[in-house]
Motif scaffolding. Structure first.
Motif, short mmCIF file in Angstrom:
data_model
loop_
_atom_site.label_atom_id
_atom_site.label_comp_id
_atom_site.label_asym_id
_atom_site.label_seq_id
_atom_site.Cartn_x
_atom_site.Cartn_y
_atom_site.Cartn_z
N LEU A 12 9.67 2.13 -12.49
CA LEU A 12 9.20 0.56 -12.85
C LEU A 12 9.43 -0.36 -11.87
O LEU A 12 8.74 -1.08 -11.51
N ALA A 13 10.77 -0.09 -11.27
CA ALA A 13 11.21 -0.94 -10.12
C ALA A 13 10.15 -0.95 -8.89
O ALA A 13 9.75 -2.09 -8.34
N MET A 14 9.72 0.13 -8.60
CA MET A 14 8.48 0.30 -7.46
C MET A 14 7.25 -0.42 -7.96
O MET A 14 6.65 -1.15 -7.14
N GLN A 15 7.03 -0.36 -9.22
CA GLN A 15 5.68 -0.79 -9.61
C GLN A 15 5.95 -2.42 -9.52
O GLN A 15 4.73 -3.26 -9.33
N VAL B 269 0.85 -1.44 -0.15
CA VAL B 269 -0.03 0.00 -0.08
C VAL B 269 0.72 1.13 -0.06
O VAL B 269 0.54 2.16 -0.67
N VAL B 270 2.11 1.27 0.87
CA VAL B 270 2.83 2.47 0.86
C VAL B 270 3.49 2.70 -0.65
O VAL B 270 3.52 3.89 -0.92
N ILE B 271 4.02 1.51 -1.15
CA ILE B 271 4.77 1.77 -2.29
C ILE B 271 3.86 1.99 -3.54
O ILE B 271 4.25 3.05 -4.17
N VAL C 197 1.80 6.63 -7.21
CA VAL C 197 0.54 7.47 -7.35
C VAL C 197 1.09 8.70 -7.30
O VAL C 197 0.87 9.72 -8.21
N ALA C 198 1.54 9.03 -6.13
CA ALA C 198 2.26 10.39 -5.76
C ALA C 198 3.28 10.78 -6.85
O ALA C 198 3.27 12.11 -7.28
#
Length: 207
Positions: free
Chosen positions: A48-51, A30-32, A37-38
């Motif tokens: 892309l790494a965070m996705q 949820v945090v990532i 989104v932010a």
């Protein structure tokens, strides 16, 4: 019977520990995702790494959380008939369902996904995107691991069902013994006949 309860308790503790640990995966996801989104709408950027991290965490929580969901009764089930059964009837449904449906399904998924995961390990599969996360083979390895953990929790439920059935059988046997003992008339000891000399003396006295 105590062995069955101890084994079931150990497997339940394992599934419960995994479930509590995976809860942190959900929070991190949820945090990532909120950060993604932010960054996209606030700073016109992205990662892309965070996705990929969100997808990895989601896959891990889903695959490894199957056993915990089974333990806590979170799986969807049609219990229109089940909830009306006696404890023995529920134990029979759990035992038969585990042996005929759950465990064979776990074996099928685990065996069928081994080659899928092994092929990914052989090439050290990574993300299709240049900026994505690597270690896709680790994510694919969660499929046979999920089947194994789900099978262990299924064995826990099977052990508890067998314990319930054994207790019910012992109770029935005890009730049958008590009922038989209550219905069986006590054997009356044969009356002892007096000695012939005593009978003769009694006859003379009465005469």
């Amino acid at each position: 019977m105590m062995f069955l309860l101890r084994a079931a308790g150990a497997l339940d503790r394992f599934a419960g520990g995994c479930g509590r640990f995976l809860g942190w995966f959900t929070l991190a996801m949820v945090v990532i995702q909120s950060l993604v989104v932010a960054m996209r709408y606030g700073f016109d950027g992205g990662s892309l790494a965070m996705q990929d991290a969100v997808a990895y965490l989601h896959g891990a929580a889903l695959m490894l959380g199957l056993a915990y969901a089974l333990q806590s009764g979170a799986h969807v089930r049609v219990d229109v008939v089940y909830r009306r059964l006696s404890p023995r009837g529920k134990a029979w449904v759990d035992a038969v369902g585990c042996l005929i449906f759950l465990l064979p399904l776990c074996v099928f998924i685990g065996y069928g996904s081994l080659q899928f995961a092994a092929s990914s390990w052989a090439v050290q599969e990574t993300s299709n995107s240049a900026d994505g996360l690597g270690g896709v083979y680790l994510l694919k390895s969660l499929i046979p691991l999920a089947a194994a953990t789900l099978a262990l929790q299924g064995l826990s439920q099977l052990a508890r069902a067998l314990h319930t059935l054994m207790q019910a059988e012992s109770s029935d046997n005890f009730s049958n013994i008590v009922t038989t003992a209550a219905e069986t008339p006590a054997k009356r000891e044969p009356e002892q006949q007096p000695h012939p000399l005593v009978r003769e003396a009694a006859g003379e006295a009465s005469a």
